[in-house]
Design an enzyme around this catalytic site. Structure first.
Site, PDB file in Angstrom:
ATOM      1  N   GLN A   1      51.912  19.742  84.085  1.00  0.00           N
ATOM      2  CA  GLN A   1      52.881  18.763  84.592  1.00  0.00           C
ATOM      3  C   GLN A   1      54.191  18.621  83.814  1.00  0.00           C
ATOM      4  O   GLN A   1      55.265  18.538  84.425  1.00  0.00           O
ATOM      5  CB  GLN A   1      52.225  17.375  84.695  1.00  0.00           C
ATOM      6  CG  GLN A   1      53.148  16.372  85.319  1.00  0.00           C
ATOM      7  CD  GLN A   1      52.580  14.975  85.495  1.00  0.00           C
ATOM      8  OE1 GLN A   1      53.316  14.035  85.656  1.00  0.00           O
ATOM      9  NE2 GLN A   1      51.280  14.814  85.470  1.00  0.00           N
ATOM     10  N   SER A   2      54.104  18.546  82.483  1.00  0.00           N
ATOM     11  CA  SER A   2      55.322  18.183  81.739  1.00  0.00           C
ATOM     12  C   SER A   2      56.450  19.192  81.972  1.00  0.00           C
ATOM     13  O   SER A   2      57.563  18.810  82.361  1.00  0.00           O
ATOM     14  CB  SER A   2      55.014  18.073  80.248  1.00  0.00           C
ATOM     15  OG  SER A   2      54.600  19.329  79.743  1.00  0.00           O
TER      16      SER A   2
ATOM     17  N   ARG B   1      50.491  33.984  85.642  1.00  0.00           N
ATOM     18  CA  ARG B   1      49.537  35.036  85.314  1.00  0.00           C
ATOM     19  C   ARG B   1      48.982  35.649  86.611  1.00  0.00           C
ATOM     20  O   ARG B   1      48.572  34.899  87.499  1.00  0.00           O
ATOM     21  CB  ARG B   1      48.392  34.465  84.488  1.00  0.00           C
ATOM     22  CG  ARG B   1      47.752  35.530  83.630  1.00  0.00           C
ATOM     23  CD  ARG B   1      46.453  35.131  83.098  1.00  0.00           C
ATOM     24  NE  ARG B   1      46.451  33.807  82.494  1.00  0.00           N
ATOM     25  CZ  ARG B   1      45.737  33.509  81.421  1.00  0.00           C
ATOM     26  NH1 ARG B   1      45.073  34.447  80.816  1.00  0.00           N
ATOM     27  NH2 ARG B   1      45.700  32.291  80.972  1.00  0.00           N
TER      28      ARG B   1
ATOM     29  N   PHE C   1      53.541  25.856  76.678  1.00  0.00           N
ATOM     30  CA  PHE C   1      52.263  26.399  76.234  1.00  0.00           C
ATOM     31  C   PHE C   1      51.762  25.623  75.022  1.00  0.00           C
ATOM     32  O   PHE C   1      52.527  24.900  74.376  1.00  0.00           O
ATOM     33  CB  PHE C   1      52.412  27.868  75.818  1.00  0.00           C
ATOM     34  CG  PHE C   1      52.655  28.804  76.965  1.00  0.00           C
ATOM     35  CD1 PHE C   1      51.774  28.870  78.030  1.00  0.00           C
ATOM     36  CD2 PHE C   1      53.769  29.632  76.970  1.00  0.00           C
ATOM     37  CE1 PHE C   1      51.996  29.738  79.088  1.00  0.00           C
ATOM     38  CE2 PHE C   1      54.002  30.494  78.026  1.00  0.00           C
ATOM     39  CZ  PHE C   1      53.115  30.542  79.089  1.00  0.00           C
TER      40      PHE C   1
ATOM     41  N   GLU D   1      48.492  14.219  78.998  1.00  0.00           N
ATOM     42  CA  GLU D   1      49.112  12.930  79.284  1.00  0.00           C
ATOM     43  C   GLU D   1      48.595  11.748  78.442  1.00  0.00           C
ATOM     44  O   GLU D   1      49.337  11.106  77.705  1.00  0.00           O
ATOM     45  CB  GLU D   1      48.895  12.623  80.774  1.00  0.00           C
ATOM     46  CG  GLU D   1      49.286  11.231  81.208  1.00  0.00           C
ATOM     47  CD  GLU D   1      50.784  11.002  81.168  1.00  0.00           C
ATOM     48  OE1 GLU D   1      51.511  11.836  81.698  1.00  0.00           O
ATOM     49  OE2 GLU D   1      51.225   9.982  80.597  1.00  0.00           O
TER      50      GLU D   1
ATOM     51  N   ASP E   1      53.667  13.103  80.423  1.00  0.00           N
ATOM     52  CA  ASP E   1      53.989  14.402  81.021  1.00  0.00           C
ATOM     53  C   ASP E   1      55.360  14.385  81.690  1.00  0.00           C
ATOM     54  O   ASP E   1      56.297  15.027  81.248  1.00  0.00           O
ATOM     55  CB  ASP E   1      52.939  14.751  82.087  1.00  0.00           C
ATOM     56  CG  ASP E   1      51.664  15.297  81.465  1.00  0.00           C
ATOM     57  OD1 ASP E   1      51.718  15.745  80.315  1.00  0.00           O
ATOM     58  OD2 ASP E   1      50.617  15.271  82.135  1.00  0.00           O
TER      59      ASP E   1
ATOM     60  N   GLY F   1      61.053  -8.120  78.932  1.00  0.00           N
ATOM     61  CA  GLY F   1      62.481  -8.362  78.696  1.00  0.00           C
ATOM     62  C   GLY F   1      62.779  -9.623  77.904  1.00  0.00           C
ATOM     63  O   GLY F   1      63.931  -9.999  77.763  1.00  0.00           O
ATOM     64  N   GLY F   2      61.762 -10.308  77.410  1.00  0.00           N
ATOM     65  CA  GLY F   2      62.009 -11.510  76.627  1.00  0.00           C
ATOM     66  C   GLY F   2      61.967 -12.779  77.472  1.00  0.00           C
ATOM     67  O   GLY F   2      62.014 -13.880  76.939  1.00  0.00           O
TER      68      GLY F   2
HETATM   69  N1  COA Z   1      50.192  36.443  81.152  1.00  0.00           N
HETATM   70  C1  COA Z   1      49.266  36.550  80.168  1.00  0.00           C
HETATM   71  N2  COA Z   1      48.794  35.493  79.466  1.00  0.00           N
HETATM   72  C2  COA Z   1      49.286  34.293  79.803  1.00  0.00           C
HETATM   73  C3  COA Z   1      50.246  34.098  80.808  1.00  0.00           C
HETATM   74  C4  COA Z   1      50.705  35.258  81.500  1.00  0.00           C
HETATM   75  N3  COA Z   1      51.620  35.192  82.463  1.00  0.00           N
HETATM   76  N4  COA Z   1      50.528  32.785  80.909  1.00  0.00           N
HETATM   77  C5  COA Z   1      49.759  32.152  79.980  1.00  0.00           C
HETATM   78  N5  COA Z   1      49.022  33.051  79.322  1.00  0.00           N
HETATM   79  C6  COA Z   1      48.088  32.792  78.224  1.00  0.00           C
HETATM   80  C7  COA Z   1      48.785  32.273  76.990  1.00  0.00           C
HETATM   81  O1  COA Z   1      49.423  33.323  76.310  1.00  0.00           O
HETATM   82  C8  COA Z   1      47.608  31.683  76.231  1.00  0.00           C
HETATM   83  O2  COA Z   1      46.921  32.715  75.585  1.00  0.00           O
HETATM   84  P1  COA Z   1      46.507  32.701  74.008  1.00  0.00           P
HETATM   85  O3  COA Z   1      46.122  31.309  73.658  1.00  0.00           O
HETATM   86  O4  COA Z   1      45.370  33.672  73.979  1.00  0.00           O
HETATM   87  O5  COA Z   1      47.662  33.165  73.237  1.00  0.00           O
HETATM   88  C9  COA Z   1      46.694  31.198  77.344  1.00  0.00           C
HETATM   89  O6  COA Z   1      47.225  31.750  78.564  1.00  0.00           O
HETATM   90  C10 COA Z   1      46.571  29.703  77.529  1.00  0.00           C
HETATM   91  O7  COA Z   1      47.778  29.012  77.328  1.00  0.00           O
HETATM   92  P2  COA Z   1      47.736  27.507  76.824  1.00  0.00           P
HETATM   93  O8  COA Z   1      49.082  26.933  76.883  1.00  0.00           O
HETATM   94  O9  COA Z   1      47.067  27.456  75.499  1.00  0.00           O
HETATM   95  O10 COA Z   1      46.844  26.801  77.956  1.00  0.00           O
HETATM   96  P3  COA Z   1      45.586  25.848  77.772  1.00  0.00           P
HETATM   97  O11 COA Z   1      45.031  25.668  79.148  1.00  0.00           O
HETATM   98  O12 COA Z   1      44.643  26.299  76.744  1.00  0.00           O
HETATM   99  O13 COA Z   1      46.222  24.463  77.261  1.00  0.00           O
HETATM  100  C11 COA Z   1      47.715  22.582  77.394  1.00  0.00           C
HETATM  101  C12 COA Z   1      46.907  23.631  78.156  1.00  0.00           C
HETATM  102  C13 COA Z   1      48.556  21.816  78.405  1.00  0.00           C
HETATM  103  C14 COA Z   1      46.794  21.624  76.663  1.00  0.00           C
HETATM  104  C15 COA Z   1      48.617  23.290  76.369  1.00  0.00           C
HETATM  105  O14 COA Z   1      49.377  24.248  77.045  1.00  0.00           O
HETATM  106  C16 COA Z   1      49.537  22.363  75.595  1.00  0.00           C
HETATM  107  O15 COA Z   1      49.128  21.636  74.697  1.00  0.00           O
HETATM  108  N6  COA Z   1      50.832  22.392  75.937  1.00  0.00           N
HETATM  109  C17 COA Z   1      51.854  21.623  75.245  1.00  0.00           C
HETATM  110  C18 COA Z   1      51.805  20.171  75.611  1.00  0.00           C
HETATM  111  C19 COA Z   1      51.873  19.923  77.075  1.00  0.00           C
HETATM  112  O16 COA Z   1      52.804  20.313  77.763  1.00  0.00           O
HETATM  113  N7  COA Z   1      50.887  19.189  77.570  1.00  0.00           N
HETATM  114  C20 COA Z   1      50.938  18.573  78.877  1.00  0.00           C
HETATM  115  C21 COA Z   1      50.608  19.431  79.952  1.00  0.00           C
HETATM  116  S1  COA Z   1      50.897  18.490  81.404  1.00  0.00           S
END
Ligand code: COA
Length: 476
Positions: free
Chosen positions: A73-74, A94, A146, A188, A217, A296-297
């Site tokens: 979402q974010s 992906r 990510f 979130e 987010d 707002g007070g």
């Molecule tokens: N091709 C190949 N690999 C891909 C890819 C693509 N097109 N797109 C994503 N990936 C891989 C990434 O490289 C990563 O691999 P690695 O960890 O082996 O290096 C993997 O997919 C997962 O990415 P990740 O961002 O870690 O996803 P997650 O599902 O594990 O975590 C979150 C999700 C949201 C918790 C995390 O992305 C995060 O903390 N983000 C920052 C804060 C944030 O925005 N949170 C709110 C989300 S609404």
């Protein structure tokens, strides 16, 4: 359609070139003016005002290309807003999987990814890396959310990106900024808790509460969009990109900043507008949860309206603002409170707020929340009907302004989404449906990045844009 898009792309590119030319000192500028531009770093030479009708001079971010690596979402909130403003968002997903929410939360995905194109690329495949390099050279901004370190693990470090395209802006959402939690994955509600929103939301007697609004987010996505647009503006002077980072904790704290003010006020004495003060309950060391006290007070509370016994949203927010105390007393049938020393002045009312709101509620319970709204606004008394999502979805005025929009989707059918909440008189938002997974892969590779049909066929066979190396037959 592709030719039209190409033509539009060329026109946009021309516009950008024109704009870039406009910011360089030209022979038409006097030497003095050019010197002033160089010294101040501010672009003073604007084109003459467009003579086109309002809304027909393109969109605010026409010509800006976003390499959109966002998910959930974010990040998607940020890039969808940029898309609403006219930026071309190329969402990299992906192969075979896409944004995780495509499968898990399908309507969520469609509502957050309108106005984007989708290209599938395996960013860890050698050919995928080569395509990404072309995209980095081609785009103005890379946006990603990510988990910490994931972009670097793909080989897309800041040093690499900056070397490949020094003008590129790299914008990221992370859960936390540098510090003890910087490596954590964050969603979130984690951000709502870490940013001070949860500890200050809810009733004093109850546990901390998260809010229904996605301030962690979507709130952080909004902050990031502002950072990106600012970086684009600065780039016009400096010619170089920069990193833009928004931590979700920081974004939530920014939205909860009034509570940080209250924390500092606490060291000087009780927070008098909090109802706990009037009730004689001592304050602790940190800002407490204040239920529905107005932020707002001015004292406020949520009161029952006609129909509350069966309708969970038959409530109104009511603020007893000092300047309209007289009309409030008249409306609720308590004209004597206007002169009674226990009620006439705001400090005298503080210990009696619960009784005052109970009395006002006796009146609001005889009216629907919309009647309360109508009657009170005639006297400038601020009130807010508690609108359900059903009422919002059906509200004609929100449809008329484009804030709630119905969109048709080839696989999902019709759905409602939130259009652009920012209305601009010369940049009209057109809300477009979310893309199918990889729907624009071919179009982007051939038309934007210049791969030939043969090269495209070879890329398809390489496994860089298809699930697990399989030949792609159709967009899912
Ligand atoms: N091709 C190949 N690999 C891909 C890819 C693509 N097109 N797109 C994503 N990936 C891989 C990434 O490289 C990563 O691999 P690695 O960890 O082996 O290096 C993997 O997919 C997962 O990415 P990740 O961002 O870690 O996803 P997650 O599902 O594990 O975590 C979150 C999700 C949201 C918790 C995390 O992305 C995060 O903390 N983000 C920052 C804060 C944030 O925005 N949170 C709110 C989300 S609404």
């Amino acid at each position: 359609m592709a030719t039209r898009k190409k033509a539009a792309g060329k026109a946009a590119a021309k516009k950008v070139a024109k704009k870039q030319a406009a910011k360089r000192p030209t022979s038409k500028m006097t030497a003095q003016k050019a010197d002033a531009v160089r010294k101040s770093g501010v672009v003073t030479e604007l084109p003459p005002p467009s003579t086109k009708p309002w809304g027909e001079a393109g969109k605010a971010l026409d010509g800006v290309r976003i390499l959109d690596f966002t998910h959930v979402q974010s990040g998607p909130t940020c890039t969808q807003l940029l898309g609403y403003m006219g930026a071309d968002c190329i969402k990299v997903e992906r192969p075979g999987v896409g944004d995780i929410t495509r499968g898990q939360l399908r309507l969520y995905f469609t509502m957050l990814n309108g106005n984007k194109r989708s290209i599938t690329i395996d960013s860890k495949h050698p050919k995928g890396k080569e395509i990404l390099e072309r995209l980095i050279k081609h785009c103005d901004v890379l946006v990603e959310n990510f988990a910490p370190g994931a972009l670097d693990r793909m080989g897309l470090t800041w040093d690499y990106i900056h070397k490949t395209n020094p003008q590129m802006i790299v914008a990221s959402v992370k859960g936390f900024g540098p510090g003890p939690y910087e490596d954590c994955k964050v969603y979130e509600n984690v951000a709502q808790c870490a940013g001070g929103a949860a500890s200050t939301t809810g009733f004093r007697e109850g546990p901390p509460l998260v809010t229904g609004a996605q301030i962690g987010d979507s709130g952080t996505g909004l902050h990031l969009a502002f950072g990106i647009v600012s970086a684009l503006y600065q780039r016009m002077r400096t010619g170089r990109g920069q990193r833009v980072r928004c931590a979700m904790q920081d974004g939530v704290l920014n939205l909860a900043r009034v509570k940080l003010r209250d924390q500092q006020r606490l060291t000087h004495g009780p927070l008098t507008e909090y109802s706990q003060h009037g009730e004689g309950v001592p304050f602790g060391k940190a800002v407490p949860r204040a239920g529905n006290d107005s932020g707002g007070g001015q004292p406020g509370w949520i009161l029952k309206c006609k129909g509350w016994e069966t309708d969970p949203d038959a409530y109104t927010y009511f603020i007893t603002q000092a300047p309209v105390w007289g009309p409030i007393c008249d409306l609720i049938g308590k004209p004597e409170w206007k002169t009674d020393p226990d009620y006439a002045a705001p400090p005298a009312r503080l210990p009696r707020l619960r009784h005052i709101f109970n009395t006002i509620e006796e009146w609001t319970k005889t009216k629907t929340k919309f009647e309360v709204m109508e009657i009170c606004n005639q006297h400038d008394i601020p009130v807010g009907p508690i609108l359900s999502m059903k009422e919002i979805a059906e509200d004609q005025s929100l449809r008329d302004t484009g804030t709630v929009v119905e969109v048709d989707h080839p696989t999902r059918g019709k759905y409602l989404t939130v259009g652009n909440p920012i209305k601009m008189s010369d940049s009209v938002t057109e809300v477009k449906r979310s893309p199918l997974l990889g729907e624009h892969t071919e179009e982007i590779l051939i038309e934007e990045l210049g791969y030939s049909a043969e090269e495209f066929a070879a890329i398809k066979n390489s496994g860089a844009i298809t699930p697990s190396g399989k030949k792609e037959t159709e967009a899912a």
